[in-house]
Write a protein that holds these residues in place. Structure first.
Motif, PDB file in Angstrom:
ATOM      1  N   MET A   1       0.857  -0.965   0.097  1.00 37.08           N
ATOM      2  CA  MET A   1      -0.307  -0.047  -0.025  1.00 37.08           C
ATOM      3  C   MET A   1       0.645   1.165  -0.836  1.00 37.08           C
ATOM      4  O   MET A   1       1.974   1.416   0.871  1.00 37.08           O
ATOM      5  N   THR A   2       0.592   2.105  -1.342  1.00 45.78           N
ATOM      6  CA  THR A   2       1.232   3.389  -1.102  1.00 45.78           C
ATOM      7  C   THR A   2       1.062   3.999  -0.124  1.00 45.78           C
ATOM      8  O   THR A   2      -0.326   4.585  -0.031  1.00 45.78           O
ATOM      9  N   ALA A   3       1.740   5.179   0.391  1.00 42.96           N
ATOM     10  CA  ALA A   3       1.302   6.660   1.744  1.00 42.96           C
ATOM     11  C   ALA A   3       0.675   7.510   0.719  1.00 42.96           C
ATOM     12  O   ALA A   3       1.015   7.590  -0.653  1.00 42.96           O
ATOM     13  N   PRO A   4      -0.201   8.038   1.561  1.00 43.56           N
ATOM     14  CA  PRO A   4      -0.783   9.089   1.396  1.00 43.56           C
ATOM     15  C   PRO A   4       0.079  10.803   0.426  1.00 43.56           C
ATOM     16  O   PRO A   4       0.863  10.428   1.186  1.00 43.56           O
ATOM     17  N   GLU A   5      -0.211  10.734  -0.419  1.00 41.76           N
ATOM     18  CA  GLU A   5       0.217  12.415  -1.071  1.00 41.76           C
ATOM     19  C   GLU A   5       0.366  12.673   0.168  1.00 41.76           C
ATOM     20  O   GLU A   5      -0.817  13.169   0.984  1.00 41.76           O
ATOM     21  N   PRO A   6       1.582  14.524   0.667  1.00 36.37           N
ATOM     22  CA  PRO A   6       1.024  15.183   1.485  1.00 36.37           C
ATOM     23  C   PRO A   6      -0.268  15.822   0.863  1.00 36.37           C
ATOM     24  O   PRO A   6      -0.039  15.959  -0.020  1.00 36.37           O
ATOM     25  N   ILE A   7      -1.081  16.289   2.032  1.00 30.63           N
ATOM     26  CA  ILE A   7      -2.631  17.544   1.504  1.00 30.63           C
ATOM     27  C   ILE A   7      -2.023  18.727   0.612  1.00 30.63           C
ATOM     28  O   ILE A   7      -2.419  18.530  -0.708  1.00 30.63           O
ATOM     29  N   GLY A   8      -0.514  19.136   0.979  1.00 29.53           N
ATOM     30  CA  GLY A   8      -0.417  20.068  -0.179  1.00 29.53           C
ATOM     31  C   GLY A   8      -0.090  19.539  -1.647  1.00 29.53           C
ATOM     32  O   GLY A   8       0.247  20.666  -2.393  1.00 29.53           O
ATOM     33  N   GLU A   9      -0.023  17.787  -1.242  1.00 31.54           N
ATOM     34  CA  GLU A   9       0.258  18.008  -2.589  1.00 31.54           C
ATOM     35  C   GLU A   9      -0.467  16.818  -3.588  1.00 31.54           C
ATOM     36  O   GLU A   9      -0.754  16.342  -5.149  1.00 31.54           O
ATOM     37  N   ASP A  10      -1.862  17.053  -2.685  1.00 34.72           N
ATOM     38  CA  ASP A  10      -2.738  16.131  -3.368  1.00 34.72           C
ATOM     39  C   ASP A  10      -4.158  16.540  -3.780  1.00 34.72           C
ATOM     40  O   ASP A  10      -5.005  17.512  -3.274  1.00 34.72           O
ATOM     41  N   LEU A  11      -3.852  16.330  -5.749  1.00 36.74           N
ATOM     42  CA  LEU A  11      -4.443  17.673  -6.217  1.00 36.74           C
ATOM     43  C   LEU A  11      -6.084  17.544  -6.290  1.00 36.74           C
ATOM     44  O   LEU A  11      -7.104  18.255  -6.101  1.00 36.74           O
ATOM     45  N   VAL A  12      -6.547  16.253  -6.093  1.00 36.57           N
ATOM     46  CA  VAL A  12      -7.424  15.735  -5.783  1.00 36.57           C
ATOM     47  C   VAL A  12      -8.629  16.687  -4.526  1.00 36.57           C
ATOM     48  O   VAL A  12      -9.402  17.453  -4.574  1.00 36.57           O
ATOM     49  N   LEU A  13      -7.723  16.613  -2.970  1.00 34.53           N
ATOM     50  CA  LEU A  13      -8.031  17.529  -2.570  1.00 34.53           C
ATOM     51  C   LEU A  13      -7.887  18.573  -2.743  1.00 34.53           C
ATOM     52  O   LEU A  13      -8.675  19.337  -1.868  1.00 34.53           O
ATOM     53  N   LEU A  14      -7.018  19.389  -3.138  1.00 29.08           N
ATOM     54  CA  LEU A  14      -6.960  20.349  -3.395  1.00 29.08           C
ATOM     55  C   LEU A  14      -7.630  21.734  -4.013  1.00 29.08           C
ATOM     56  O   LEU A  14      -8.819  21.973  -3.884  1.00 29.08           O
ATOM     57  N   PHE A  15      -8.437  20.628  -5.275  1.00 30.98           N
ATOM     58  CA  PHE A  15      -9.654  20.846  -6.409  1.00 30.98           C
ATOM     59  C   PHE A  15     -10.465  20.860  -5.605  1.00 30.98           C
ATOM     60  O   PHE A  15     -11.531  22.137  -5.603  1.00 30.98           O
ATOM     61  N   THR A  16     -10.782  19.480  -4.750  1.00 31.43           N
ATOM     62  CA  THR A  16     -11.456  19.475  -3.903  1.00 31.43           C
ATOM     63  C   THR A  16     -12.208  20.488  -2.605  1.00 31.43           C
ATOM     64  O   THR A  16     -13.753  21.347  -2.441  1.00 31.43           O
ATOM     65  N   ALA A  17     -11.302  21.509  -2.192  1.00 31.02           N
ATOM     66  CA  ALA A  17     -11.225  22.327  -1.230  1.00 31.02           C
ATOM     67  C   ALA A  17     -11.942  24.130  -2.207  1.00 31.02           C
ATOM     68  O   ALA A  17     -12.619  24.810  -1.325  1.00 31.02           O
ATOM     69  N   LEU A  18     -10.654  24.058  -2.881  1.00 28.56           N
ATOM     70  CA  LEU A  18     -10.941  24.832  -3.737  1.00 28.56           C
ATOM     71  C   LEU A  18     -12.523  25.266  -4.312  1.00 28.56           C
ATOM     72  O   LEU A  18     -13.135  26.752  -4.314  1.00 28.56           O
ATOM     73  N   SER A  19     -12.631  24.531  -4.746  1.00 30.85           N
ATOM     74  CA  SER A  19     -13.874  23.900  -4.991  1.00 30.85           C
ATOM     75  C   SER A  19     -15.461  24.393  -4.104  1.00 30.85           C
ATOM     76  O   SER A  19     -16.001  25.593  -4.820  1.00 30.85           O
ATOM     77  N   ALA A  20     -15.060  23.643  -3.526  1.00 30.78           N
ATOM     78  CA  ALA A  20     -16.065  24.211  -1.724  1.00 30.78           C
ATOM     79  C   ALA A  20     -16.016  25.354  -1.023  1.00 30.78           C
ATOM     80  O   ALA A  20     -17.088  26.014  -1.156  1.00 30.78           O
ATOM     81  N   THR A  21     -14.500  26.176  -1.187  1.00 30.55           N
ATOM     82  CA  THR A  21     -14.354  27.547  -0.952  1.00 30.55           C
ATOM     83  C   THR A  21     -15.452  28.403  -1.307  1.00 30.55           C
ATOM     84  O   THR A  21     -15.412  29.616  -1.298  1.00 30.55           O
ATOM     85  N   THR A  22     -15.059  28.238  -3.251  1.00 32.31           N
ATOM     86  CA  THR A  22     -15.636  29.179  -4.032  1.00 32.31           C
ATOM     87  C   THR A  22     -16.779  29.154  -3.941  1.00 32.31           C
ATOM     88  O   THR A  22     -17.826  30.150  -4.511  1.00 32.31           O
ATOM     89  N   GLN A  23     -17.443  27.716  -4.072  1.00 28.43           N
ATOM     90  CA  GLN A  23     -18.823  28.019  -4.048  1.00 28.43           C
ATOM     91  C   GLN A  23     -19.346  28.195  -2.524  1.00 28.43           C
ATOM     92  O   GLN A  23     -20.541  29.100  -3.076  1.00 28.43           O
ATOM     93  N   ALA A  24     -19.052  28.471  -1.957  1.00 26.19           N
ATOM     94  CA  ALA A  24     -19.547  29.327  -0.598  1.00 26.19           C
ATOM     95  C   ALA A  24     -19.647  31.068  -0.589  1.00 26.19           C
ATOM     96  O   ALA A  24     -20.239  31.159  -0.406  1.00 26.19           O
ATOM     97  N   GLU A  25     -18.555  31.499  -1.101  1.00 21.16           N
ATOM     98  CA  GLU A  25     -18.106  32.202  -1.785  1.00 21.16           C
ATOM     99  C   GLU A  25     -19.513  32.913  -3.093  1.00 21.16           C
ATOM    100  O   GLU A  25     -20.155  34.173  -2.501  1.00 21.16           O
ATOM    101  N   ILE A  26     -19.755  31.940  -3.813  1.00 22.41           N
ATOM    102  CA  ILE A  26     -20.487  32.440  -5.249  1.00 22.41           C
ATOM    103  C   ILE A  26     -21.944  32.606  -3.797  1.00 22.41           C
ATOM    104  O   ILE A  26     -23.073  33.533  -4.870  1.00 22.41           O
ATOM    105  N   THR A  27     -21.908  31.781  -3.217  1.00 21.95           N
ATOM    106  CA  THR A  27     -23.999  30.777  -2.701  1.00 21.95           C
ATOM    107  C   THR A  27     -23.804  32.316  -1.471  1.00 21.95           C
ATOM    108  O   THR A  27     -24.693  32.682  -1.350  1.00 21.95           O
ATOM    109  N   ALA A  28     -22.889  32.280  -1.061  1.00 17.10           N
ATOM    110  CA  ALA A  28     -23.231  33.802  -0.255  1.00 17.10           C
ATOM    111  C   ALA A  28     -23.295  35.012  -1.247  1.00 17.10           C
ATOM    112  O   ALA A  28     -24.485  36.197  -0.453  1.00 17.10           O
ATOM    113  N   ALA A  29     -22.438  35.087  -2.735  1.00 19.98           N
ATOM    114  CA  ALA A  29     -23.120  36.508  -2.723  1.00 19.98           C
ATOM    115  C   ALA A  29     -24.815  36.338  -3.217  1.00 19.98           C
ATOM    116  O   ALA A  29     -25.034  37.481  -3.272  1.00 19.98           O
ATOM    117  N   ILE A  30     -24.814  35.229  -3.835  1.00 19.40           N
ATOM    118  CA  ILE A  30     -26.290  34.541  -3.953  1.00 19.40           C
ATOM    119  C   ILE A  30     -27.008  35.235  -3.296  1.00 19.40           C
ATOM    120  O   ILE A  30     -28.133  35.942  -3.627  1.00 19.40           O
TER     121      ILE A  30
END
Length: 157
Positions: A1-30
């Motif tokens: 079993m391979t070790a997970p990538e560090p959070i700062g290098e995990d593209l899936v987690l980074l894109f997920t976090a960016l999507s969640a925070t930007t969606q929250a910002e857009i939702t607040a503006a709406i």
């Protein structure tokens, strides 16, 4: 079993976090624009109405959910004033769903909110913004995500 990538290098987690925070910002503006009763998932229905009316069956096919599920969403959005249902011109038994003026106003508010978030993100990237965008575009294209987006095949999660 391979070790997970560090959070700062995990593209899936980074894109997920960016999507969640930007969606929250857009939702607040709406919400500030007066459309706080909309949910992000309502956009999946709206995207299939901005080119014109559609029947429940057509929407169900496009959304990949049952006609009963679409009917429930449409009834709720009609109650809030974003869509209306009218008899189809060629068959009075069929109902076509279309956007109301309030629905269009919500689309414009959403587009404005997304444009603002996009400007903020580009500013945060600085001079490398276009190179980064080109790389993300390449990723989206090579994974099929861009085609799913442009063909309106994205589904609520």
């Amino acid at each position: 079993m391979t070790a997970p990538e560090p959070i700062g290098e995990d593209l899936v987690l980074l894109f997920t976090a960016l999507s969640a925070t930007t969606q929250a910002e857009i939702t607040a503006a709406i919400d500030r624009a007066g459309f706080g009763d909309l949910r992000p998932s309502d956009g999946f229905l709206v995207q299939h109405l901005h080119h014109g009316p559609a029947t429940i069956g057509e929407l169900a096919t496009k959304l990949g959910i049952t006609a009963q599920g679409v009917s429930k969403i449409v009834i709720e959005m009609e109650r809030k004033g974003y869509v209306s249902r009218t008899p189809a011109a060629d068959d009075q038994r069929r109902r076509e769903v279309e956007l109301t003026q309030k629905g269009w106003d919500a689309i414009y508010a959403t587009r404005k909110a997304r444009a603002n978030v996009n400007r903020e993100l580009r500013a945060a990237l600085g001079p490398g913004a276009q190179a980064f965008l080109d790389q993300v575009h390449q990723l989206a294209e090579s994974t099929g995500a861009l085609a799913a987006l442009t063909e309106r095949r994205l589904r609520p999660q």
